[in-house]
Design an enzyme around this catalytic site. Structure first.
Site, PDB file in Angstrom:
ATOM      1  CE1 TYR A   1      -2.121   3.440   2.336  1.00 54.97           C
ATOM      2  CE2 TYR A   1      -3.451   2.801   0.448  1.00 54.97           C
ATOM      3  CZ  TYR A   1      -3.119   3.720   1.419  1.00 54.97           C
ATOM      4  OH  TYR A   1      -3.781   4.923   1.489  1.00 54.97           O
TER       5      TYR A   1
ATOM      6  CE  LYS B   1      -2.530   6.919  -1.778  1.00 53.76           C
ATOM      7  NZ  LYS B   1      -3.748   7.250  -2.577  1.00 53.76           N
TER       8      LYS B   1
HETATM    9  N1  LIG Z   1      -8.780   6.749   5.050  1.00 54.08           N
HETATM   10  C1  LIG Z   1      -7.638   7.334   5.392  1.00 54.08           C
HETATM   11  O1  LIG Z   1      -7.277   7.412   6.575  1.00 54.08           O
HETATM   12  C2  LIG Z   1      -6.749   7.889   4.328  1.00 54.08           C
HETATM   13  C3  LIG Z   1      -5.630   8.600   4.743  1.00 54.08           C
HETATM   14  C4  LIG Z   1      -4.778   9.141   3.769  1.00 54.08           C
HETATM   15  C5  LIG Z   1      -5.070   8.969   2.432  1.00 54.08           C
HETATM   16  N2  LIG Z   1      -6.161   8.277   2.051  1.00 54.08           N
HETATM   17  C6  LIG Z   1      -6.415   8.133   0.609  1.00 54.08           C
HETATM   18  O2  LIG Z   1      -7.693   8.693   0.343  1.00 54.08           O
HETATM   19  C7  LIG Z   1      -8.292   8.016  -0.764  1.00 54.08           C
HETATM   20  C8  LIG Z   1      -9.692   7.570  -0.387  1.00 54.08           C
HETATM   21  O3  LIG Z   1      -9.550   6.746   0.721  1.00 54.08           O
HETATM   22  P1  LIG Z   1     -10.830   6.274   1.545  1.00 54.08           P
HETATM   23  O4  LIG Z   1     -10.416   6.085   2.956  1.00 54.08           O
HETATM   24  O5  LIG Z   1     -11.974   7.163   1.223  1.00 54.08           O
HETATM   25  O6  LIG Z   1     -11.077   4.817   0.902  1.00 54.08           O
HETATM   26  P2  LIG Z   1     -12.424   4.131   0.411  1.00 54.08           P
HETATM   27  O7  LIG Z   1     -12.082   2.705   0.174  1.00 54.08           O
HETATM   28  O8  LIG Z   1     -13.542   4.462   1.323  1.00 54.08           O
HETATM   29  O9  LIG Z   1     -12.719   4.874  -0.979  1.00 54.08           O
HETATM   30  C9  LIG Z   1     -12.024   4.529  -2.137  1.00 54.08           C
HETATM   31  C10 LIG Z   1     -13.012   4.591  -3.289  1.00 54.08           C
HETATM   32  O10 LIG Z   1     -12.320   4.250  -4.488  1.00 54.08           O
HETATM   33  C11 LIG Z   1     -13.129   3.340  -5.212  1.00 54.08           C
HETATM   34  N3  LIG Z   1     -12.301   2.457  -6.036  1.00 54.08           N
HETATM   35  C12 LIG Z   1     -11.488   1.466  -5.616  1.00 54.08           C
HETATM   36  N4  LIG Z   1     -10.932   0.855  -6.674  1.00 54.08           N
HETATM   37  C13 LIG Z   1     -11.408   1.480  -7.788  1.00 54.08           C
HETATM   38  C14 LIG Z   1     -11.217   1.308  -9.167  1.00 54.08           C
HETATM   39  N5  LIG Z   1     -10.430   0.323  -9.647  1.00 54.08           N
HETATM   40  N6  LIG Z   1     -11.863   2.132 -10.027  1.00 54.08           N
HETATM   41  C15 LIG Z   1     -12.682   3.108  -9.553  1.00 54.08           C
HETATM   42  N7  LIG Z   1     -12.917   3.329  -8.246  1.00 54.08           N
HETATM   43  C16 LIG Z   1     -12.277   2.506  -7.385  1.00 54.08           C
HETATM   44  C17 LIG Z   1     -13.872   2.534  -4.165  1.00 54.08           C
HETATM   45  O11 LIG Z   1     -15.050   1.949  -4.714  1.00 54.08           O
HETATM   46  C18 LIG Z   1     -14.163   3.584  -3.104  1.00 54.08           C
HETATM   47  O12 LIG Z   1     -15.410   4.204  -3.324  1.00 54.08           O
HETATM   48  C19 LIG Z   1      -7.355   6.862  -1.113  1.00 54.08           C
HETATM   49  O13 LIG Z   1      -6.565   7.222  -2.233  1.00 54.08           O
HETATM   50  C20 LIG Z   1      -6.474   6.719   0.118  1.00 54.08           C
HETATM   51  O14 LIG Z   1      -5.199   6.214  -0.208  1.00 54.08           O
HETATM   52  C21 LIG Z   1      -7.021   7.723   2.958  1.00 54.08           C
HETATM   53  C1  LIG Z   2      -2.681  -2.860  17.570  1.00 56.81           C
HETATM   54  C2  LIG Z   2      -4.114  -2.784  17.108  1.00 56.81           C
HETATM   55  C3  LIG Z   2      -5.058  -3.180  18.215  1.00 56.81           C
HETATM   56  O1  LIG Z   2      -5.634  -2.091  18.823  1.00 56.81           O
HETATM   57  C4  LIG Z   2      -4.411  -1.375  16.579  1.00 56.81           C
HETATM   58  C5  LIG Z   2      -4.401  -1.387  15.059  1.00 56.81           C
HETATM   59  C6  LIG Z   2      -4.637   0.010  14.552  1.00 56.81           C
HETATM   60  C7  LIG Z   2      -4.477   0.037  13.024  1.00 56.81           C
HETATM   61  C8  LIG Z   2      -5.638  -0.713  12.384  1.00 56.81           C
HETATM   62  C9  LIG Z   2      -4.408   1.515  12.553  1.00 56.81           C
HETATM   63  C10 LIG Z   2      -3.266   2.280  13.259  1.00 56.81           C
HETATM   64  C11 LIG Z   2      -2.782   3.354  12.263  1.00 56.81           C
HETATM   65  C12 LIG Z   2      -3.767   3.239  11.100  1.00 56.81           C
HETATM   66  C13 LIG Z   2      -3.304   3.766   9.732  1.00 56.81           C
HETATM   67  C14 LIG Z   2      -2.988   5.277   9.793  1.00 56.81           C
HETATM   68  O2  LIG Z   2      -4.068   5.976  10.399  1.00 56.81           O
HETATM   69  C15 LIG Z   2      -2.788   5.844   8.436  1.00 56.81           C
HETATM   70  C16 LIG Z   2      -3.203   5.249   7.301  1.00 56.81           C
HETATM   71  C17 LIG Z   2      -2.879   5.889   5.984  1.00 56.81           C
HETATM   72  C18 LIG Z   2      -4.046   5.893   5.010  1.00 56.81           C
HETATM   73  O3  LIG Z   2      -3.570   6.217   3.721  1.00 56.81           O
HETATM   74  C19 LIG Z   2      -4.754   4.573   4.938  1.00 56.81           C
HETATM   75  C20 LIG Z   2      -5.132   4.045   6.315  1.00 56.81           C
HETATM   76  C21 LIG Z   2      -3.912   3.955   7.258  1.00 56.81           C
HETATM   77  C22 LIG Z   2      -2.937   2.925   6.716  1.00 56.81           C
HETATM   78  C23 LIG Z   2      -4.441   3.552   8.692  1.00 56.81           C
HETATM   79  C24 LIG Z   2      -4.943   2.099   8.700  1.00 56.81           C
HETATM   80  C25 LIG Z   2      -5.287   1.581  10.103  1.00 56.81           C
HETATM   81  C26 LIG Z   2      -4.095   1.742  11.061  1.00 56.81           C
HETATM   82  C27 LIG Z   2      -2.947   0.889  10.615  1.00 56.81           C
END
Ligand SMILES: NC(=O)c1ccc[n+]([C@@H]2O[C@H](COP(=O)([O-])OP(=O)(O)OC[C@H]3O[C@@H](n4cnc5c(N)ncnc54)[C@H](O)[C@@H]3O)[C@@H](O)[C@H]2O)c1
Ligand SMILES: C[C@@H](CO)CCC[C@@H](C)[C@H]1CC[C@H]2[C@@H]3[C@H](O)C=C4C[C@@H](O)CC[C@]4(C)[C@H]3CC[C@]12C
EC number: 1.1.1.-
Length: 368
Positions: free
Chosen positions: A159, A163
């Site tokens: 992952y 990214k």
């Molecule tokens: N959730 C977090 O904590 C977090 C933190 C930093 C960055 N991000 C980034 O933000 C973005 C959105 O993350 P999220 O948490 O909303 O995830 P999410 O899984 O809720 O949303 C991702 C969306 O992308 C769509 N998708 C997946 N594969 C696809 C494909 N092949 N074609 C078209 N659509 C597709 C999914 O259907 C979904 O609706 C991601 O790029 C993720 O890397 C998320």
């Molecule tokens: C030790 C476990 C029992 O309590 C706790 C596990 C916690 C993990 C599931 C989460 C801790 C940190 C999170 C990640 C972080 O917030 C940042 C992220 C970047 C974003 O792009 C995607 C999600 C994630 C990787 C997020 C996922 C969940 C954790 C690993």
């Protein structure tokens, strides 16, 4: 919905617009981008809630498509002024293969870039991630760092690797000539751990606590700080960047910005309890109840079980070697680059973010 006072002339495309972040970006655009004429929502899985958006002054076009399919992306991008690319596989739980993660997150992003170049779309905002930076494979802390803080961003997990590669593609594409002869302007936003309405992992923790009689057991030292940012503020930053990118292309083009707000620095578990506590859960233990080596063993056991059970079912628990390592490594940001470059200020205070998230948890099925 947008104020019709301004000329509605722009076409925006949001990929992943039905995801956790994507839905908030879509709703924020409709509420706060008065120049919108059409909002295209491109996603592999379209949500039923989209129908309710089609009654307003902005044309909302739902497009079911796959970013790994270049022709589908090109068709969706053609004619758009701005693309906000949030679509991706956020999989750190072993649900999909490394190849699939790469295909969606990297090749999918390349397809979006090429579609912009081939069809003449000039502005591309990419939702990157803190994980492009860290925590790295050495588990080195990133303590209240910023976009210029030196840090050895070395990854092994599919992952963060995907990214980082996708972000690099987007930033390198800045300045490429698009159809019509003008330059492509790109930038990448790096949210830390996003929380808020619709956060699946928060829902998982809540259900885990309900199953354990209203208790969660501390596994991470309270001293480990983890950066978190409210989804509404992340969405707002995306809207603001999309609005400012044209006028500030020389400053913002090819840049990365951490997404931040005034959410407090806490351990991942303590931060979650800000929302789960008021919903009836209790975090047991002022220090981890298990020694770290036992957690490492349990995480490894989960990986073995996932492999053994794969022919029968998908077993993807929260605890695995990667999530344990990330959870146990301090990663927080302290920056004002977004404010300096395009006037970003969080739209939601910590108190508002907390209240909105608590209200959402209270609506989660099974809540007391
Ligand atoms: N959730 C977090 O904590 C977090 C933190 C930093 C960055 N991000 C980034 O933000 C973005 C959105 O993350 P999220 O948490 O909303 O995830 P999410 O899984 O809720 O949303 C991702 C969306 O992308 C769509 N998708 C997946 N594969 C696809 C494909 N092949 N074609 C078209 N659509 C597709 C999914 O259907 C979904 O609706 C991601 O790029 C993720 O890397 C998320
Ligand atoms: C030790 C476990 C029992 O309590 C706790 C596990 C916690 C993990 C599931 C989460 C801790 C940190 C999170 C990640 C972080 O917030 C940042 C992220 C970047 C974003 O792009 C995607 C999600 C994630 C990787 C997020 C996922 C969940 C954790 C690993």
């Amino acid at each position: 919905m947008a104020d019709s006072a301004e000329t509605q002339e722009l076409v925006y495309l949001v990929t992943g617009g039905c995801g956790f972040l994507g839905e908030h970006v879509v709703r924020m655009l409709l509420q706060r981008e008065p120049r919108l004429r059409e909002l295209r929502i491109f996603d592999l899985h379209l949500g039923p809630w989209l129908e309710e958006l089609k009654t307003g002054p902005v044309q909302v076009t739902a497009i079911q498509g796959d970013v790994t399919q270049a022709h589908e992306v090109a068709a969706a991008v053609a004619g758009a002024h701005v693309v906000i690319h949030t679509a991706g596989l956020v999989d750190v739980f072993g649900k999909t293969s490394p190849e699939t993660i790469h295909e969606v997150n990297v090749q999918g992003t390349q397809n979006v870039i090429e579609a912009c170049v081939q069809t003449g779309t000039r502005f591309l905002i990419y939702t990157s991630s803190m994980e492009v930076v860290g925590p790295n494979i050495k588990g080195q802390p990133f303590y209240r760092g910023n976009e210029n803080t030196p840090y050895e961003a070395v990854h092994r997990h599919p992952y963060p690797c995907s990214k980082a590669l996708a972000e690099q593609l987007v930033l390198e594409a800045n300045g490429r000539e698009v159809l019509g002869g003008l330059p492509l302007v790109t930038c990448a936003l790096r949210p830390t751990g996003i929380y808020g309405e619709g956060h699946q992992i928060m829902r998982d923790f809540y259900h885990q606590g309900l199953r354990l009689g209203g208790r969660l057991f501390r596994a991470i030292p309270a001293s480990v700080e983890h950066g978190r940012v409210y989804v509404g503020n992340v969405a707002w930053m995306h809207v603001l960047v999309a609005r400012e990118l044209e006028h500030r292309a020389a400053l913002m083009g090819g840049q990365v910005y951490f997404c931040y707000d005034n959410s407090p620095y806490k351990s991942y578990e303590d931060f979650n309890m800000e929302f789960l506590g008021p919903c009836g859960l209790r975090l047991v233990g002022t220090r981890p109840l298990m020694p770290y080596w036992l957690l490492v063993l349990l995480a490894a056991l989960n990986t073995l079980l996932q492999w053994l059970l794969r022919p029968l079912m998908l077993y993807a628990p929260l605890l695995n070697p990667y999530t344990l390592a990330v959870a146990n490594t301090t990663f927080t940001v302290s920056t004002d680059k977004a404010r300096r470059h395009f006037g970003y200020e969080p739209l939601f205070s910590w108190e508002e973010s907390r209240t909105r998230t608590i209200r959402w948890v209270q609506t989660v099925e099974g809540s007391a």
